[in-house]
Motif scaffolding. Structure first.
Motif, PDB file in Angstrom:
ATOM      1  N   MET B   1       5.450 -33.764  97.525  1.00  0.00           N
ATOM      2  CA  MET B   1       6.207 -32.627  96.985  1.00  0.00           C
ATOM      3  C   MET B   1       5.964 -31.403  97.854  1.00  0.00           C
ATOM      4  SD  MET B   1       7.719 -33.713  94.271  1.00  0.00           S
ATOM      5  CE  MET B   1       8.031 -32.550  92.936  1.00  0.00           C
ATOM      6  N   ILE B   2       7.017 -30.630  98.008  1.00  0.00           N
ATOM      7  CA  ILE B   2       6.897 -29.429  98.837  1.00  0.00           C
ATOM      8  C   ILE B   2       7.670 -28.302  98.155  1.00  0.00           C
ATOM      9  CG2 ILE B   2       8.889 -29.955 100.301  1.00  0.00           C
ATOM     10  CD1 ILE B   2       7.163 -29.112 102.685  1.00  0.00           C
ATOM     11  N   ASP B   3       7.109 -27.097  98.193  1.00  0.00           N
ATOM     12  CA  ASP B   3       7.820 -25.938  97.657  1.00  0.00           C
ATOM     13  C   ASP B   3       8.724 -25.383  98.743  1.00  0.00           C
ATOM     14  OD1 ASP B   3       6.730 -25.856  95.073  1.00  0.00           O
ATOM     15  OD2 ASP B   3       4.929 -24.870  95.804  1.00  0.00           O
ATOM     16  N   VAL B   4       9.987 -25.184  98.396  1.00  0.00           N
ATOM     17  CA  VAL B   4      10.936 -24.601  99.342  1.00  0.00           C
ATOM     18  C   VAL B   4      11.364 -23.245  98.783  1.00  0.00           C
ATOM     19  CG1 VAL B   4      13.067 -24.932 100.640  1.00  0.00           C
ATOM     20  CG2 VAL B   4      11.695 -26.913  99.983  1.00  0.00           C
ATOM     21  N   LEU B   5      11.169 -22.200  99.582  1.00  0.00           N
ATOM     22  CA  LEU B   5      11.466 -20.837  99.142  1.00  0.00           C
ATOM     23  C   LEU B   5      12.631 -20.277  99.949  1.00  0.00           C
ATOM     24  CD1 LEU B   5       8.395 -21.365  98.420  1.00  0.00           C
ATOM     25  CD2 LEU B   5       8.083 -18.906  98.614  1.00  0.00           C
ATOM     26  N   ALA B  70       2.395 -29.964 104.916  1.00  0.00           N
ATOM     27  CA  ALA B  70       2.756 -28.605 104.505  1.00  0.00           C
ATOM     28  C   ALA B  70       2.994 -28.536 102.995  1.00  0.00           C
ATOM     29  CB  ALA B  70       4.005 -28.145 105.247  1.00  0.00           C
ATOM     30  N   ARG B  71       2.605 -27.420 102.414  1.00  0.00           N
ATOM     31  CA  ARG B  71       2.818 -27.211 100.976  1.00  0.00           C
ATOM     32  C   ARG B  71       4.047 -26.366 100.697  1.00  0.00           C
ATOM     33  NH1 ARG B  71      -1.998 -25.646 102.247  1.00  0.00           N
ATOM     34  NH2 ARG B  71      -1.464 -23.475 101.815  1.00  0.00           N
ATOM     35  N   GLU B  72       4.404 -25.522 101.667  1.00  0.00           N
ATOM     36  CA  GLU B  72       5.426 -24.512 101.398  1.00  0.00           C
ATOM     37  C   GLU B  72       6.261 -24.256 102.649  1.00  0.00           C
ATOM     38  OE1 GLU B  72       3.967 -21.218  98.901  1.00  0.00           O
ATOM     39  OE2 GLU B  72       4.677 -19.892 100.483  1.00  0.00           O
ATOM     40  N   VAL B  73       7.573 -24.300 102.487  1.00  0.00           N
ATOM     41  CA  VAL B  73       8.487 -23.967 103.580  1.00  0.00           C
ATOM     42  C   VAL B  73       9.410 -22.864 103.078  1.00  0.00           C
ATOM     43  CG1 VAL B  73      10.324 -24.805 105.096  1.00  0.00           C
ATOM     44  CG2 VAL B  73       8.434 -26.315 104.499  1.00  0.00           C
ATOM     45  N   ALA B  74       9.616 -21.837 103.873  1.00  0.00           N
ATOM     46  CA  ALA B  74      10.485 -20.739 103.455  1.00  0.00           C
ATOM     47  C   ALA B  74      11.572 -20.506 104.488  1.00  0.00           C
ATOM     48  CB  ALA B  74       9.664 -19.463 103.264  1.00  0.00           C
ATOM     49  N   PHE B  75      12.779 -20.281 103.995  1.00  0.00           N
ATOM     50  CA  PHE B  75      13.928 -19.987 104.859  1.00  0.00           C
ATOM     51  C   PHE B  75      14.428 -18.587 104.543  1.00  0.00           C
ATOM     52  CE2 PHE B  75      13.985 -24.629 104.337  1.00  0.00           C
ATOM     53  CZ  PHE B  75      13.962 -25.016 105.672  1.00  0.00           C
ATOM     54  N   PHE B  76      14.742 -17.824 105.600  1.00  0.00           N
ATOM     55  CA  PHE B  76      15.194 -16.454 105.384  1.00  0.00           C
ATOM     56  C   PHE B  76      15.903 -15.934 106.625  1.00  0.00           C
ATOM     57  CE2 PHE B  76      10.509 -16.756 105.915  1.00  0.00           C
ATOM     58  CZ  PHE B  76      10.358 -16.248 107.200  1.00  0.00           C
ATOM     59  N   PRO B  77      16.653 -14.840 106.481  1.00  0.00           N
ATOM     60  CA  PRO B  77      17.289 -14.240 107.656  1.00  0.00           C
ATOM     61  C   PRO B  77      16.254 -13.476 108.483  1.00  0.00           C
ATOM     62  CG  PRO B  77      17.895 -13.045 105.660  1.00  0.00           C
ATOM     63  CD  PRO B  77      17.047 -14.192 105.236  1.00  0.00           C
ATOM     64  N   PRO B  78      16.626 -13.061 109.702  1.00  0.00           N
ATOM     65  CA  PRO B  78      15.713 -12.227 110.490  1.00  0.00           C
ATOM     66  C   PRO B  78      15.227 -11.040 109.650  1.00  0.00           C
ATOM     67  CG  PRO B  78      17.567 -12.882 111.824  1.00  0.00           C
ATOM     68  CD  PRO B  78      17.880 -13.337 110.420  1.00  0.00           C
ATOM     69  N   MET B  79      13.976 -10.702 109.841  1.00  0.00           N
ATOM     70  CA  MET B  79      13.335  -9.710 108.977  1.00  0.00           C
ATOM     71  C   MET B  79      13.747  -8.287 109.344  1.00  0.00           C
ATOM     72  SD  MET B  79       9.823 -11.833 109.120  1.00  0.00           S
ATOM     73  CE  MET B  79      10.329 -12.656 110.604  1.00  0.00           C
ATOM     74  N   THR B  80      13.750  -7.439 108.350  1.00  0.00           N
ATOM     75  CA  THR B  80      14.138  -6.031 108.546  1.00  0.00           C
ATOM     76  C   THR B  80      13.140  -5.119 107.836  1.00  0.00           C
ATOM     77  OG1 THR B  80      15.679  -6.221 106.670  1.00  0.00           O
ATOM     78  CG2 THR B  80      16.612  -6.479 108.865  1.00  0.00           C
ATOM     79  N   GLY B  81      11.908  -5.167 108.318  1.00  0.00           N
ATOM     80  CA  GLY B  81      10.885  -4.304 107.723  1.00  0.00           C
ATOM     81  C   GLY B  81      10.877  -2.932 108.370  1.00  0.00           C
ATOM     82  N   GLY B  82       9.811  -2.205 108.095  1.00  0.00           N
ATOM     83  CA  GLY B  82       9.601  -0.906 108.708  1.00  0.00           C
ATOM     84  C   GLY B  82      10.457   0.188 108.120  1.00  0.00           C
TER      85      GLY B  82
END
Lengths: 146, 82
Positions: B1-5, B70-82
């Motif tokens: 089992m894997i967590d997908v975020l 792996a326990r956790e995989v996360a998918f996201f767009p390019p980050m926009t911090g700051g």
């Protein structure tokens, strides 16, 4: 070295008051990011999403990299998430070093990396709707100078 | 089992922030193919991988990365911090 990720606002003066007071510090550089209204106005809010857990570890890794590259005596990163109004502070960095060259360079490095390597995403809310802020090519390119 | 975020518009397009899945995928790319085959909303979210970033166990990596343990995989767009 401190990292804080929080929804509540922060008091810049209070953050800076206790920072960089250790012996040997000759320069303190700070930067504060503020929610900017759209050029045409009308921004109601900025929503900042993040990845709890990874956010803190990613920022700590960026800080560790800064410490390995420059002679720093302390550094601080505070970054907010949640719903922010125009004019509110989003984040701040502070660096303390014996000399200003290290303090300025490390602060810029931290900013460049926080923009593209810390897991935050911004969404702009206006009366017409909401839209995710796209990452800019120049922000990615800025990493190349380090 | 894997967590997908999923985060930001990926979360909105898929319609949930997190799910736990049973998978035999050995790399991120295989997991993506598996997800794309599920439903149209996944296929749409993963249509352009150049618009996505991936983290395995909270470390940024690339789509060729192994999922070995792996326990956790996360998918996201390019980050926009700051």
């Amino acid at each position: 070295m401190t990292v804080r990720v929080q929804s509540e606002t922060f008091d810049f003066a209070a953050e800076v008051a206790g920072f960089g007071t250790e012996p040997g510090v000759g320069a303190v550089v700070t930067f504060t990011g503020v929610v900017r209204d759209l050029p045409e106005g009308g921004l109601q809010a900025m929503e900042i999403e993040h990845y709890p857990g990874m956010t803190e570890s990613a920022i700590a890794a960026i800080e560790a990299e800064a410490v390995s590259r420059w002679h720093l005596l302390d550094c601080l990163v505070v970054h907010r998430h949640g719903r922010l109004a125009p004019g509110e502070p989003i984040m701040m960095v502070a660096t303390a070093a014996p000399h200003r060259g290290d303090a300025f360079a490390a602060a810029e490095f931290l900013m460049d990396y926080l923009k593209s390597r810390a897991p935050f995403w911004k969404k702009e809310i206006t009366a017409e709707g909401a839209g995710w802020v796209a990452a800019k090519d120049e922000d990615e390119a800025a990493l190349g100078r380090w | 089992m894997i967590d997908v975020l999923y985060f930001a518009w990926v979360r909105e397009r898929i319609g949930m922030p997190k799910e736990r899945i049973e998978t035999s995928a050995t790399t991120v790319a295989e997991l993506v193919e598996e997800l794309r085959g599920r439903e149209e909303r996944y296929d749409a979210a993963f249509a352009d991988l150049s618009a996505l970033r991936v983290a395995v166990d909270q470390q940024l990596t690339d789509f060729d990365a192994a999922l070995d343990g792996a326990r956790e995989v996360a998918f996201f767009p390019p980050m926009t911090g700051g």
